[in-house]
Each structure stands twice: as structure tokens, then as C-alpha cells.
Write a protein that holds these residues in place. Sequence first.
Motif, short mmCIF file in Angstrom:
data_model
loop_
_atom_site.label_atom_id
_atom_site.label_comp_id
_atom_site.label_asym_id
_atom_site.label_seq_id
_atom_site.Cartn_x
_atom_site.Cartn_y
_atom_site.Cartn_z
N LEU A 50 0.80 -1.23 0.00
CA LEU A 50 0.00 0.00 0.00
C LEU A 50 0.83 1.28 0.00
CD1 LEU A 50 -2.78 -1.10 2.52
CD2 LEU A 50 -2.96 -0.93 0.04
N GLY A 51 2.14 1.16 0.23
CA GLY A 51 2.98 2.34 0.36
C GLY A 51 3.69 2.72 -0.93
N LYS A 52 4.49 3.77 -0.81
CA LYS A 52 5.27 4.25 -1.95
C LYS A 52 6.50 3.37 -2.16
CE LYS A 52 3.94 9.06 -1.84
NZ LYS A 52 4.39 10.44 -2.00
N TRP A 53 6.95 3.33 -3.40
CA TRP A 53 8.14 2.58 -3.78
C TRP A 53 9.23 3.55 -4.22
CZ3 TRP A 53 8.86 -2.65 -3.42
CH2 TRP A 53 7.75 -3.38 -3.05
N SER A 54 10.47 3.20 -3.89
CA SER A 54 11.62 4.01 -4.29
C SER A 54 12.81 3.10 -4.57
CB SER A 54 11.97 5.04 -3.22
OG SER A 54 12.32 4.39 -2.01
N PRO A 55 13.75 3.55 -5.40
CA PRO A 55 14.92 2.73 -5.69
C PRO A 55 15.69 2.40 -4.42
CG PRO A 55 14.80 4.61 -7.17
CD PRO A 55 13.77 4.83 -6.11
N GLN A 56 16.15 1.16 -4.33
CA GLN A 56 16.92 0.71 -3.15
C GLN A 56 18.40 0.82 -3.45
OE1 GLN A 56 15.28 -2.26 -0.96
NE2 GLN A 56 16.95 -2.28 0.48
N HIS A 57 19.14 1.25 -2.44
CA HIS A 57 20.59 1.37 -2.56
C HIS A 57 21.26 0.39 -1.61
CE1 HIS A 57 19.05 5.11 -4.26
NE2 HIS A 57 20.11 5.02 -5.05
N LEU A 58 22.50 0.07 -1.89
CA LEU A 58 23.24 -0.85 -1.03
C LEU A 58 23.32 -0.29 0.38
CD1 LEU A 58 26.19 -1.89 -3.36
CD2 LEU A 58 24.33 -3.33 -2.57
N PRO A 59 23.18 -1.15 1.38
CA PRO A 59 23.30 -0.68 2.76
C PRO A 59 24.63 0.03 2.97
CG PRO A 59 22.54 -2.95 2.69
CD PRO A 59 22.93 -2.57 1.28
N GLN A 60 24.58 1.15 3.63
CA GLN A 60 25.75 1.96 3.98
C GLN A 60 26.45 2.55 2.76
OE1 GLN A 60 28.12 -0.33 6.70
NE2 GLN A 60 26.45 -0.54 8.14
N ARG A 61 25.80 2.49 1.59
CA ARG A 61 26.31 3.13 0.38
C ARG A 61 25.12 3.79 -0.31
NH1 ARG A 61 29.68 -1.65 -2.40
NH2 ARG A 61 30.82 -2.33 -0.56
N LYS A 62 24.70 4.89 0.21
CA LYS A 62 23.43 5.50 -0.18
C LYS A 62 23.34 5.95 -1.64
CE LYS A 62 22.23 6.90 4.48
NZ LYS A 62 21.40 5.81 4.80
N THR A 63 24.47 5.99 -2.33
CA THR A 63 24.42 6.43 -3.73
C THR A 63 24.61 5.28 -4.72
OG1 THR A 63 26.79 6.92 -3.70
CG2 THR A 63 25.30 8.72 -3.15
N GLU A 64 24.90 4.09 -4.22
CA GLU A 64 25.14 2.94 -5.11
C GLU A 64 23.89 2.07 -5.20
OE1 GLU A 64 28.34 -0.69 -5.65
OE2 GLU A 64 28.85 1.01 -4.36
N PRO A 65 23.30 1.94 -6.39
CA PRO A 65 22.08 1.14 -6.52
C PRO A 65 22.31 -0.33 -6.17
CG PRO A 65 22.89 1.81 -8.68
CD PRO A 65 23.78 2.45 -7.66
N TRP A 66 21.29 -0.96 -5.58
CA TRP A 66 21.35 -2.38 -5.24
C TRP A 66 20.97 -3.16 -6.49
CZ3 TRP A 66 19.91 -4.40 0.16
CH2 TRP A 66 20.22 -5.76 0.26
N LEU A 67 21.97 -3.69 -7.18
CA LEU A 67 21.79 -4.46 -8.42
C LEU A 67 22.11 -5.92 -8.17
CD1 LEU A 67 23.69 -2.07 -10.88
CD2 LEU A 67 21.23 -2.11 -10.41
N GLU A 68 21.42 -6.78 -8.91
CA GLU A 68 21.73 -8.21 -8.80
C GLU A 68 21.38 -8.90 -10.12
OE1 GLU A 68 21.41 -11.72 -5.52
OE2 GLU A 68 19.86 -10.21 -5.49
N ARG A 69 22.22 -9.86 -10.50
CA ARG A 69 21.97 -10.69 -11.69
C ARG A 69 21.21 -11.92 -11.22
NH1 ARG A 69 24.81 -15.00 -14.33
NH2 ARG A 69 24.43 -14.99 -16.59
N LEU A 70 20.06 -12.17 -11.83
CA LEU A 70 19.18 -13.25 -11.39
C LEU A 70 18.70 -14.08 -12.58
CD1 LEU A 70 16.92 -11.08 -9.06
CD2 LEU A 70 18.64 -12.72 -8.31
N PRO A 71 18.27 -15.33 -12.30
CA PRO A 71 17.65 -16.12 -13.37
C PRO A 71 16.24 -15.61 -13.65
CG PRO A 71 17.59 -17.34 -11.32
CD PRO A 71 18.38 -16.09 -11.05
N LYS A 72 15.82 -15.68 -14.89
CA LYS A 72 14.48 -15.22 -15.25
C LYS A 72 13.39 -16.02 -14.55
CE LYS A 72 15.56 -13.37 -19.82
NZ LYS A 72 15.33 -13.55 -21.28
N THR A 73 13.70 -17.20 -14.07
CA THR A 73 12.70 -18.06 -13.43
C THR A 73 12.15 -17.47 -12.12
OG1 THR A 73 14.48 -19.31 -12.38
CG2 THR A 73 13.57 -20.20 -14.44
N CYS A 74 12.81 -16.48 -11.54
CA CYS A 74 12.30 -15.90 -10.29
C CYS A 74 11.29 -14.79 -10.54
CB CYS A 74 13.44 -15.41 -9.40
SG CYS A 74 14.31 -13.98 -10.05
#
Length: 107
Positions: free
Chosen positions: A49-73
Motif C-alpha cells: 500500500l505504500g510508496k516505492w523508491s529505488p533501493q541502494h546498497l546498505p551503507q552506500r546510499k548512492t550505489e544502486p542495489w543491483l543483482e543478476r538473477l535467473p528469469k525463473t524468479c
Amino acid sequence: MVDDFLATLEVGCFVALHFENYDKEPVIGKVVSIEENHFQVHYWKGTYLGKWSPQHLPQRKTEPWLERLPKTCIICSSFELNGDSKLMPGTRNFLKERYTALRNSRA
């Protein structure tokens, strides 16, 4: 079923994700790149129900939290947030039903 919504997968679109070993939901992100069987996602944080915003790496507020994942997820792709950066009612209801079905299938 997976192939139906993966056909619309493109860079910049939102996806909802499911991980067997992670109980928080929903998990959404924006697709950064696409490979044959994998993709890279920039995680976003928020609630049903809340707002969404881009997530950043913990303790690195300017670095986006990126991850390579399988399409099956991916359990849903190519949806939009409304003008307030919230899930639209139809998307929210679909995700609640989908996550419930996935939890019940594990039991």
C-alpha cells in the motif's frame, strides 16, 4: 505460463520477484539488462500500500542495489506504478494472490 509475461520483459520495466528462501513480499525491481536466461535488476523498496523508491546498497546510499538473477524468479513483469509511486490496485491484488499461491505450494 512463465513465457507469457516474459515475452514483454524489457529494460526499464518493473518486475515482481519470488525467492524460495525469502519471506518478505512483494519484492520488485526495475530491469537494467537482459540476457538469454538471466537479467539484472535494480531493487526497489516499498509495501503493498505504500510508496516505492529505488533501493541502494546498505551503507552506500548512492550505489544502486543491483543483482543478476535467473528469469525463473520473475512472477510478474511490465507493470507500472501510479503517479504516487504506488502499486496499482490490479497489480497489488494479482501479486497478493500470486505470493499466496506460491507460499501454499511450499506447504
